[in-house]
Design a protein around this motif. Structure first.
Motif: not given
Length: 467
Positions: A186-207
């Protein structure tokens, strides 16, 4: 088997399922997918609940907006400082001078097939719901021009019936990838708008996020946000509409108790400091986020042959901390803007103070920018951003959007500074990475004590000599 019987069996199956992201093959229920009407044969009730939801209407009830006066509000009938308003650029194919597609309209992030959601439910509107965008694993879609010139979102496999049948039968509750497809972009590009909702959350670790990390909680978005009848729990601080009156809180006993720490000192902090304040020290950890969007100063991206506002991005951003009691004041369209003492128009302002027993300290992304305001009525104005992307004519884009949203012409306007408070709730850190005492109470602590209503650091006052 009747539709009601299938719905009842589905309910029993959901209750029995241990994991919310379970898959439900639909091989036995239909032979060929023929659009949403195939889903409606069994799920008319579910479609009707979704029609009334925030995800479809883009408006909703406003119990958390202190100046809404009972009006239903949302993305559709308000103005924000990112893409401003979706209606002037709802659907279309915008190309650059090289003939390359720059954008396809704001409906790209709407769970519909291209029609603007109406307030009145109809068969046409129900068939406009794109069930597969959230519920079919591997589904994707593209914008297609029909023979009559109308535009419609269709599955990319719409000419491949066998492939479409296969994808449309892989039904699932929404997974992280399903939600992130729209909410991260949202907002026109990866993580442009929210800041804390990144594509990386799809496959990530607890850190990166202790809840969604595959070596942590491995939780799906629905584990926290699932409500009933397609009404999601929880809302972004700056969102106008609410799907549910049930406010999502970390320490309501469902997952964490109100006194979750072994140290009493930390539990006392939890009375006035939200968990997220200490457990989200930074956001935008992989993809940078848009911190300033100045629409008054057009820029040009030569590589993309695209006109843009002037952006200022941030990475590993330290949140700003403010009091928040669960409600906000919002700058609404069609009323004079409120310019604060610093001359800035605050688009969304969290409510609460040190003296408000319901308020806690929360972390925020504070987005800043410049937006157009009419000189006479002092109304905030939208922008037809997609028209601007192609030709760079910001004046024309402002006037076009103002005509669509307000029906006004021949007006003067000026640019004003704006800012918006946006809650930070994701990218939660485990205890070992949470803030330490000196991060707030040290000489270079991150809190603005005076701005929060204190005379100074309360810990320093306690430790200072009494004589």
């Amino acid at each position: 088997m009747t539709r009601r019987t299938i719905s009842l069996l589905s309910l029993f199956a959901l209750v029995a399922m241990p994991a919310i992201a379970a898959d439900y093959s639909h091989k036995e229920y239909f032979e060929h997918y023929e659009g949403t009407k195939t889903c409606l044969n069994c799920h008319q009730d579910e479609a009707e609940t979704f029609f009334h939801s925030q995800h479809y209407q883009w408006t909703g009830e406003t119990p958390a907006i202190v100046n809404a006066d009972g009006k239903k509000l949302g993305k559709k009938n308000t103005i924000n400082d990112f893409c401003t308003n979706p209606i002037p650029a709802w659907i279309g194919i915008t190309k650059n001078s090289r003939g390359e597609i720059l954008s396809q309209g704001c409906s790209k992030c709407h769970a519909g097939l291209g029609k603007i959601p109406s307030a009145e439910m109809s068969r046409e509107q129900l068939e406009n719901i794109d069930c597969l965008i959230c519920h079919a694993s591997g589904y994707n879609r593209t914008l297609v021009e029909n023979e009559d010139g109308s535009l419609e979102w269709k599955p990319i496999l719409w000419k491949n019936q066998e492939g479409l049948d296969s994808v449309s039968k892989r039904i699932t509750m929404p997974k992280r990838t399903s939600c992130l497809r729209c909410h991260s972009g949202s907002g026109g590009g990866p993580n442009f708008k929210r800041g804390d909702i990144e594509y990386a959350l799809a496959e990530t670790d607890r850190r990166f996020d202790v809840h969604m990390g595959t070596d942590g909680g491995d939780m799906a978005c629905m584990d926290c946000h699932a409500g009933t009848s397609h009404r999601m729990r929880g809302r972004g601080v700056d969102l106008m509409g609410s799907d549910s009156a049930d406010q999502l809180r970390c320490a309501d006993g469902s997952c964490h108790e109100a006194t979750p720490h072994q140290k009493e000192l930390l539990n006392r902090h939890a009375n006035r400091v939200d968990c997220t304040t200490c457990h989200i020290p930074a956001f935008a950890k992989e993809d940078q986020t848009d911190m300033v969007r100045d629409w008054s100063t057009p820029a040009y991206d030569e590589e993309k042959d695209k006109h843009t506002p002037t952006f200022t991005f941030g990475s590993n951003v330290t949140p700003e901390i403010a009091w928040y009691n669960g409600s906000v004041w919002a700058q609404l369209p069609g009323v004079p803007v409120t310019e604060r003492d610093d001359g800035v128009v605050t688009m969304v302002l969290p409510q609460g103070s040190r003296s408000d027993a319901k308020a806690k300290l929360h972390p925020f992304k504070v987005h800043r920018g410049k937006m157009p305001v009419t000189k006479d009525d002092r109304w905030i104005l939208p922008i037809n951003v997609e028209e601007f992307f192609a030709d760079g004519n910001i004046d024309g884009a402002v006037r076009e959007a103002a005509h669509v949203l307000y029906g006004i012409e021949n007006f003067d306007y000026e640019w004003v500074p704006v800012k918006r408070y946006m809650g930070i709730f994701h990218e939660v850190q485990p205890a070992e990475n949470a803030l330490r005492c000196l991060d707030c109470h040290g000489p270079d602590g991150r809190l603005d004590w005076a701005g929060l209503g204190y005379e100074g650091d309360p810990l320093a006052e306690v430790l200072s000599p009494s004589h």
